[in-house]
Write a protein that holds these residues in place. Structure first.
Motif, short mmCIF file in Angstrom:
data_model
loop_
_atom_site.label_atom_id
_atom_site.label_comp_id
_atom_site.label_asym_id
_atom_site.label_seq_id
_atom_site.Cartn_x
_atom_site.Cartn_y
_atom_site.Cartn_z
N UNK A 44 0.80 -1.21 0.05
CA UNK A 44 -0.07 -0.01 0.03
C UNK A 44 0.97 1.10 0.07
N UNK A 45 1.92 1.36 0.81
CA UNK A 45 2.71 2.32 0.82
C UNK A 45 3.40 2.29 -0.48
N UNK A 46 3.97 1.38 -1.27
CA UNK A 46 4.42 1.59 -2.36
C UNK A 46 3.52 2.05 -3.57
N UNK A 47 2.26 1.72 -3.43
CA UNK A 47 1.07 2.57 -4.18
C UNK A 47 1.25 3.93 -3.87
N UNK A 48 1.40 4.27 -2.66
CA UNK A 48 1.35 5.63 -2.37
C UNK A 48 2.51 6.45 -3.01
N UNK A 49 3.76 5.84 -2.84
CA UNK A 49 4.96 6.58 -3.46
C UNK A 49 4.64 6.71 -5.01
N UNK A 50 4.09 5.53 -5.86
CA UNK A 50 3.92 5.77 -7.11
C UNK A 50 2.95 6.91 -7.42
N UNK A 51 1.92 6.91 -6.60
CA UNK A 51 0.77 8.12 -6.72
C UNK A 51 1.58 9.38 -6.53
N UNK A 111 -2.12 6.62 3.41
CA UNK A 111 -1.26 7.77 3.27
C UNK A 111 -0.51 8.12 4.51
N UNK A 112 -0.93 7.95 5.78
CA UNK A 112 -0.49 8.26 6.89
C UNK A 112 0.77 7.30 7.40
N UNK A 113 0.66 6.19 7.01
CA UNK A 113 1.57 5.23 7.03
C UNK A 113 3.05 5.71 6.39
N UNK A 114 2.83 5.88 4.97
CA UNK A 114 3.76 6.35 4.10
C UNK A 114 4.33 7.76 4.77
N UNK A 115 3.36 8.68 5.00
CA UNK A 115 4.03 9.91 5.29
C UNK A 115 4.72 9.82 6.75
N UNK A 153 -1.89 14.52 13.91
CA UNK A 153 -0.82 15.08 13.08
C UNK A 153 0.64 15.01 13.91
N UNK A 154 0.52 14.99 15.12
CA UNK A 154 1.72 15.22 15.94
C UNK A 154 2.36 13.62 15.70
N UNK A 155 1.37 12.69 15.91
CA UNK A 155 1.96 11.30 15.92
C UNK A 155 2.54 10.96 14.41
N UNK A 156 1.72 11.28 13.42
CA UNK A 156 2.29 11.08 11.93
C UNK A 156 3.49 11.66 11.57
N UNK A 157 3.35 13.15 11.84
CA UNK A 157 4.51 13.78 11.31
C UNK A 157 4.86 14.87 12.05
N UNK A 158 4.85 14.54 13.49
CA UNK A 158 5.29 15.48 14.45
C UNK A 158 5.03 17.10 14.37
N UNK A 159 3.70 17.37 13.93
CA UNK A 159 3.07 18.43 13.64
C UNK A 159 2.99 19.25 15.03
N UNK A 403 12.85 4.17 -1.27
CA UNK A 403 11.31 4.38 -1.58
C UNK A 403 11.05 4.98 -2.76
N UNK A 404 12.18 5.65 -3.55
CA UNK A 404 11.89 6.41 -4.80
C UNK A 404 11.05 7.73 -4.45
N UNK A 405 11.03 8.11 -3.34
CA UNK A 405 10.43 9.43 -3.04
C UNK A 405 11.19 10.52 -3.66
N UNK A 406 10.35 11.39 -4.58
CA UNK A 406 11.32 12.65 -5.07
C UNK A 406 11.11 13.73 -4.01
N UNK A 407 12.12 14.12 -3.76
CA UNK A 407 12.34 15.44 -2.78
C UNK A 407 12.11 16.81 -3.54
N UNK A 408 12.77 16.74 -4.63
CA UNK A 408 12.84 18.07 -5.35
C UNK A 408 12.87 17.73 -6.88
N UNK A 409 12.10 18.66 -7.68
CA UNK A 409 12.32 18.51 -9.03
C UNK A 409 12.34 19.66 -9.84
N UNK A 410 13.23 19.75 -10.95
CA UNK A 410 13.27 21.21 -11.40
C UNK A 410 13.60 21.05 -12.95
N UNK A 411 13.66 22.20 -13.43
CA UNK A 411 14.01 22.45 -14.88
C UNK A 411 14.75 23.71 -15.24
#
Length: 415
Positions: A44-51, A111-115, A153-159, A403-411
């Motif tokens: 499920x997390x891999x699908x989320x990465x692809x999305x 979504x929360x698991x991947x994040x 949000x604190x538990x998932x991403x320390x917000x 994980x193949x997560x894209x952090x930054x993208x540019x041209x």
């Protein structure tokens, strides 16, 4: 050139021998001292990465302007901020967000698991790389987030939850900008103006700094010509490495190089189109081979010329981009379903995003910030050995390997 038959992700996790040319390998920069931490993702997390990566390419298409010198943004920063929005949404509004952020049929737990995995693991994958991810939630006086939302949000991403005085927008903007500046190492410090302050704001800040696994020698940097997208030329400091160890492939008319940072947990993908083609063409070719079924790349010692770069872009067109991608309800005051965030009707009225990416002989440094303005609903809301010479428009992205997560993208269109 020798070709190999395992996917690029596996390639990225295999240390490359130190460069044999001492003249292009400054002391203390070669080799992999500590193996990269592998981010193991569920189906499920891999699908989320692809999305999420699909969304990154779609956002690029929406934000790219051929007349702009640069297009740079952070898919990860936007993903984190919109994850908070998705957690406050319900029903069809949440379904629209999940389809873009995590894929059709995904749940908020997917979504929360991947994040959460990215938030906790990306900063710890490489001792030679600094990654900082920070999230916060701001509210005006007399308003409050639901305790259940704040806790999740604190538990998932320390917000963290912070308050500001909406009646003093200048001070509120200064507080938000101060938080962003602190969490981007000073690279982004004026994203918000007093006019931008909303009833609620959701914020993400992202910072990245790493060294090339095999550095460029500064003595090889020379002033050379860069042919801009309008066919004018600019003299730029061009870095040169005659045997940069990495991986190489060709897609359509585009050359693609994969160059590792640090201990190979992170890498930059550089896409160079043939002359006459655009940086956007390069992104599309890059997507075709760095997507879903990843190709076999070849080990290579690349003769590479790459300009030193400092690219910066601010954008307030993110809402239009998401609308064109199918996310509409959360921006519509009459249709937004955001009752899991607070106990009064609200909708998203602004998304502000700023990104800066720098490349030099030592490595890369990048920062991004995303602010989502959430407003109490009003009757009439305001929506506020190949050879690669990068001497013409090109594209790039910075990616975490496992994980193949894209952090930054540019041209880059013009220098």
């Amino acid at each position: 050139m020798k070709r190999i038959t395992f996917p690029i992700l596996a390639l990225m996790l295999v240390p490359i021998a130190a460069c044999s040319d001492d003249s292009e390998q400054p002391e203390g920069t070669g080799g992999v001292d500590t193996p990269p931490t592998v981010i193991n993702v569920t189906a499920a997390e891999s699908q989320a990465v692809e999305a999420s990566n699909d969304a990154a390419y779609a956002l690029f298409d929406e934000l790219y302007r051929a007349d702009d010198a640069y297009t740079v943004f952070s898919p990860l920063s936007l993903h984190m901020a919109m994850t908070m929005v998705a957690n406050g949404a319900t029903d069809e509004t949440q379904d629209e967000l999940l389809a873009v952020l995590a894929g059709e049929g995904a749940t908020i737990d997917d979504l929360n698991s991947l994040s959460n995995k990215l938030y906790t693991t990306l900063p710890a994958t490489d001792p030679k790389t600094t990654v900082k991810i920070a999230n916060s939630m701001w509210h005006g006086s007399g308003l409050a987030f639901l305790p259940s939302f704040s806790k999740k949000m604190d538990e998932v991403m320390g917000a963290s939850v912070k308050a500001y005085d909406v009646s003093n927008p200048a001070q509120a903007a200064a507080e938000v900008n101060g938080w962003i500046s602190q969490n981007t190492s000073g690279h982004i410090d004026k994203l918000v103006s007093p006019d931008d302050i909303g009833d609620f704001m959701l914020a993400n800040a992202l910072y990245f700094k790493s060294v090339w696994a095999h550095k460029f020698n500064k003595s090889n940097t020379r002033e050379e010509s860069f042919v801009n997208s309008d066919f004018s030329t600019t003299k730029v400091p061009m870095m040169h490495h005659s045997a940069m160890e990495g991986f190489y492939a060709e897609a359509g008319s585009t050359q693609v190089a994969v160059v590792p940072f640090g201990n190979h947990a992170y890498y930059i993908v550089l896409a160079l189109p043939e002359r006459g083609k655009s940086a956007a063409d390069a992104v599309h070719d890059m997507a075709s081979i760095c997507h879903v079924a990843l190709p076999a790349f070849g080990n290579a010692e690349i003769d590479i010329k790459l300009p030193k770069l400092k690219a910066k872009m601010s954008s307030e067109e993110i809402i239009d981009a998401y609308k064109n991608m199918g996310v509409t309800r959360v921006f519509d005051a009459t249709k937004a379903q955001v009752s899991d965030m607070c106990d009064i009707p609200v909708s998203v009225g602004k998304i502000m995003h700023e990104c800066v990416v720098e490349l030099d002989e030592d490595g890369a440094e990048a920062a991004a910030a995303t602010l989502v303005g959430v407003f109490v609903t009003a009757p009439t809301p305001v929506f506020l050995k190949p050879k690669m010479v990068f001497d013409h428009p090109f594209a790039f992205m910075i990616v975490e390997a496992s994980s193949r997560t894209i952090l930054f993208m540019g041209a880059v269109n013009r220098m």
